[in-house]
Design a protein around this motif. Structure first.
Motif, PDB file in Angstrom:
ATOM      1  N   LEU A 289       5.608   0.980  -8.237  1.00 38.22           N
ATOM      2  CA  LEU A 289       5.992  -0.319  -8.815  1.00 38.22           C
ATOM      3  C   LEU A 289       7.427  -0.693  -8.479  1.00 38.22           C
ATOM      4  CD1 LEU A 289       4.377  -0.037 -12.370  1.00 38.22           C
ATOM      5  CD2 LEU A 289       3.691  -1.579 -10.532  1.00 38.22           C
ATOM      6  N   ILE A 290       8.313   0.284  -8.601  1.00 40.29           N
ATOM      7  CA  ILE A 290       9.725  -0.053  -8.407  1.00 40.29           C
ATOM      8  C   ILE A 290       9.993  -0.407  -6.940  1.00 40.29           C
ATOM      9  CG2 ILE A 290      10.804   2.211  -7.986  1.00 40.29           C
ATOM     10  CD1 ILE A 290      12.686   1.281 -10.377  1.00 40.29           C
ATOM     11  N   GLN A 291       9.332   0.275  -6.040  1.00 41.70           N
ATOM     12  CA  GLN A 291       9.494  -0.063  -4.611  1.00 41.70           C
ATOM     13  C   GLN A 291       8.960  -1.464  -4.330  1.00 41.70           C
ATOM     14  OE1 GLN A 291       7.290   3.365  -3.257  1.00 41.70           O
ATOM     15  NE2 GLN A 291       9.135   4.416  -2.560  1.00 41.70           N
ATOM     16  N   ARG A 292       7.840  -1.820  -4.932  1.00 43.98           N
ATOM     17  CA  ARG A 292       7.249  -3.147  -4.720  1.00 43.98           C
ATOM     18  C   ARG A 292       8.176  -4.246  -5.235  1.00 43.98           C
ATOM     19  NH1 ARG A 292       0.805  -2.225  -6.117  1.00 43.98           N
ATOM     20  NH2 ARG A 292       0.583  -0.440  -4.736  1.00 43.98           N
ATOM     21  N   HIS A 293       8.707  -4.025  -6.433  1.00 44.16           N
ATOM     22  CA  HIS A 293       9.607  -5.041  -6.985  1.00 44.16           C
ATOM     23  C   HIS A 293      10.858  -5.176  -6.122  1.00 44.16           C
ATOM     24  CE1 HIS A 293       7.962  -5.872 -11.198  1.00 44.16           C
ATOM     25  NE2 HIS A 293       7.027  -5.230 -10.532  1.00 44.16           N
TER      26      HIS A 293
ATOM     27  N   GLU B   6       0.842  -1.204   0.000  1.00 42.27           N
ATOM     28  CA  GLU B   6       0.000   0.000   0.000  1.00 42.27           C
ATOM     29  C   GLU B   6       0.874   1.250   0.000  1.00 42.27           C
ATOM     30  OE1 GLU B   6      -2.578  -0.484   3.338  1.00 42.27           O
ATOM     31  OE2 GLU B   6      -3.882  -1.909   2.289  1.00 42.27           O
ATOM     32  N   GLY B   7       0.569   2.166  -0.913  1.00 39.66           N
ATOM     33  CA  GLY B   7       1.301   3.428  -0.971  1.00 39.66           C
ATOM     34  C   GLY B   7       2.684   3.312  -1.596  1.00 39.66           C
ATOM     35  N   LYS B   8       3.011   2.129  -2.119  1.00 41.71           N
ATOM     36  CA  LYS B   8       4.329   1.942  -2.731  1.00 41.71           C
ATOM     37  C   LYS B   8       4.186   1.932  -4.252  1.00 41.71           C
ATOM     38  CE  LYS B   8       6.917   0.795   1.003  1.00 41.71           C
ATOM     39  NZ  LYS B   8       5.972   1.007   2.120  1.00 41.71           N
TER      40      LYS B   8
ATOM     41  N   SER C  94       9.345 -12.788 -12.730  1.00 41.75           N
ATOM     42  CA  SER C  94       8.354 -11.878 -13.256  1.00 41.75           C
ATOM     43  C   SER C  94       7.410 -11.578 -12.095  1.00 41.75           C
ATOM     44  CB  SER C  94       7.619 -12.545 -14.423  1.00 41.75           C
ATOM     45  OG  SER C  94       6.661 -11.660 -14.939  1.00 41.75           O
ATOM     46  N   ILE C  95       7.227 -10.310 -11.770  1.00 42.05           N
ATOM     47  CA  ILE C  95       6.538  -9.955 -10.529  1.00 42.05           C
ATOM     48  C   ILE C  95       5.260  -9.168 -10.804  1.00 42.05           C
ATOM     49  CG2 ILE C  95       6.753  -8.697  -8.337  1.00 42.05           C
ATOM     50  CD1 ILE C  95       9.845  -8.987  -8.704  1.00 42.05           C
ATOM     51  N   GLN C  96       4.158  -9.638 -10.237  1.00 42.12           N
ATOM     52  CA  GLN C  96       2.922  -8.854 -10.229  1.00 42.12           C
ATOM     53  C   GLN C  96       2.575  -8.611  -8.759  1.00 42.12           C
ATOM     54  OE1 GLN C  96       0.345 -11.477 -12.456  1.00 42.12           O
ATOM     55  NE2 GLN C  96       1.868 -11.579 -14.084  1.00 42.12           N
ATOM     56  N   ALA C  97       2.817  -7.400  -8.304  1.00 42.72           N
ATOM     57  CA  ALA C  97       2.646  -7.082  -6.887  1.00 42.72           C
ATOM     58  C   ALA C  97       1.542  -6.058  -6.694  1.00 42.72           C
ATOM     59  CB  ALA C  97       3.964  -6.544  -6.322  1.00 42.72           C
ATOM     60  N   LYS C  98       0.519  -6.444  -5.913  1.00 47.62           N
ATOM     61  CA  LYS C  98      -0.611  -5.539  -5.700  1.00 47.62           C
ATOM     62  C   LYS C  98      -0.961  -5.421  -4.222  1.00 47.62           C
ATOM     63  CE  LYS C  98      -2.846  -6.531 -10.141  1.00 47.62           C
ATOM     64  NZ  LYS C  98      -2.351  -5.329 -10.822  1.00 47.62           N
ATOM     65  N   ALA C  99      -1.552  -4.289  -3.887  1.00 42.32           N
ATOM     66  CA  ALA C  99      -2.143  -4.138  -2.562  1.00 42.32           C
ATOM     67  C   ALA C  99      -3.553  -4.726  -2.626  1.00 42.32           C
ATOM     68  CB  ALA C  99      -2.163  -2.665  -2.164  1.00 42.32           C
ATOM     69  N   PRO C 100      -4.146  -5.105  -1.486  1.00 42.02           N
ATOM     70  CA  PRO C 100      -5.430  -5.828  -1.481  1.00 42.02           C
ATOM     71  C   PRO C 100      -6.580  -5.116  -2.196  1.00 42.02           C
ATOM     72  CG  PRO C 100      -4.408  -5.923   0.676  1.00 42.02           C
ATOM     73  CD  PRO C 100      -3.565  -4.985  -0.144  1.00 42.02           C
ATOM     74  N   ASP C 101      -6.612  -3.797  -2.191  1.00 45.78           N
ATOM     75  CA  ASP C 101      -7.759  -3.094  -2.774  1.00 45.78           C
ATOM     76  C   ASP C 101      -7.560  -2.769  -4.251  1.00 45.78           C
ATOM     77  OD1 ASP C 101      -5.710  -1.399  -2.213  1.00 45.78           O
ATOM     78  OD2 ASP C 101      -6.989   0.290  -1.628  1.00 45.78           O
ATOM     79  N   GLU C 102      -6.501  -3.276  -4.840  1.00 39.92           N
ATOM     80  CA  GLU C 102      -6.239  -2.963  -6.246  1.00 39.92           C
ATOM     81  C   GLU C 102      -6.752  -4.080  -7.175  1.00 39.92           C
ATOM     82  OE1 GLU C 102      -2.164  -0.503  -5.197  1.00 39.92           O
ATOM     83  OE2 GLU C 102      -2.039  -2.452  -6.158  1.00 39.92           O
ATOM     84  N   PRO C 103      -7.236  -3.707  -8.379  1.00 38.33           N
ATOM     85  CA  PRO C 103      -7.787  -4.696  -9.301  1.00 38.33           C
ATOM     86  C   PRO C 103      -6.712  -5.653  -9.842  1.00 38.33           C
ATOM     87  CG  PRO C 103      -7.692  -2.534 -10.365  1.00 38.33           C
ATOM     88  CD  PRO C 103      -7.305  -2.333  -8.916  1.00 38.33           C
TER      89      PRO C 103
END
Lengths: 108, 90
Positions: free
Chosen positions: B58-62, B54-56, B81-90
């Motif tokens: 793409l580059i921070q998440r990776h 949350e609040g991060k 290969s990274i798909q990183a999402k916060a819970p409220d994101e589609p």
């Protein structure tokens, strides 16, 4: 020139640069290929470094920006990301704008 | 062998990021034979949902994902290969 200086110079002197395996015309890795294609689709010129042809860059780039894999895309001197992020930005239409702005700024 | 690697990645990501959803897909077989695969490291897709993102951007998440698997990066892992999402994101 020391290797970190050499990398830094390439990153700072080119508005858009990709460090990749192979070249945009002859990519040697699927991730590098897809990333270079997204950049090409933005319609501006960009620089590239073939890390397979430059072992010093290959070994040292990961610690330059603390990013462990290739390809790496830098726009305006900043790491944008690797394949996933570049493609995601392209699909959102953001990459095209970032590239065009950077090239325009570099030419000014 | 490949299951072990997926498990190694899973353990590290669960510990570091406490994900709500985590899928690790081993794609190593698709890449067998190409130059990068010669080192023996695997190719994986990581799909991860965590409140830590949350609040991060793409580059921070990776980076968070890479940091979590840093000790096996380049040995067990050739590419992620990274798909990183916060819970409220589609």
């Amino acid at each position: 020139m020391e290797i970190m200086e050499r990398i830094d110079k390439a990153v700072k002197e080119n508005p858009v640069i990709i460090f990749m395996k192979g070249s945009p015309q002859m990519p040697q890795c699927g991730y590098s290929s897809r990333t270079a294609q997204a950049l090409m689709a933005c319609g501006e010129e960009f620089a590239h470094v073939n890390v397979l042809a430059d072992p010093e860059v290959f070994e040292n780039l990961p610690r330059y920006a603390n990013w462990p894999t290739f390809p790496q895309v830098y726009i305006n001197g900043e790491l944008i990301g690797g394949c996933d992020i570049t493609l995601e930005l392209y699909q959102k239409g953001e990459l095209q704008k970032m590239v065009k702005d950077a090239v325009a700024k570099g030419a000014a | 062998m490949s299951e072990d690697r997926s498990a190694m990645i899973r353990t590290r990501l669960v510990e570091a990021l406490n994900p709500e959803m985590l899928e690790i897909i081993d794609e190593s077989a698709k890449h067998a034979g190409h130059a990068g695969a010669a080192s023996g490291g695997g190719h994986f897709i990581v799909q991860i949902v965590s409140t830590a993102f949350e609040g991060k951007n793409l580059i921070q998440r990776h980076r968070m994902v890479y940091d979590a698997v840093d000790d096996i990066m380049h040995t067990e892992i050739h590419a992620l290969s990274i798909q990183a999402k916060a819970p409220d994101e589609p």
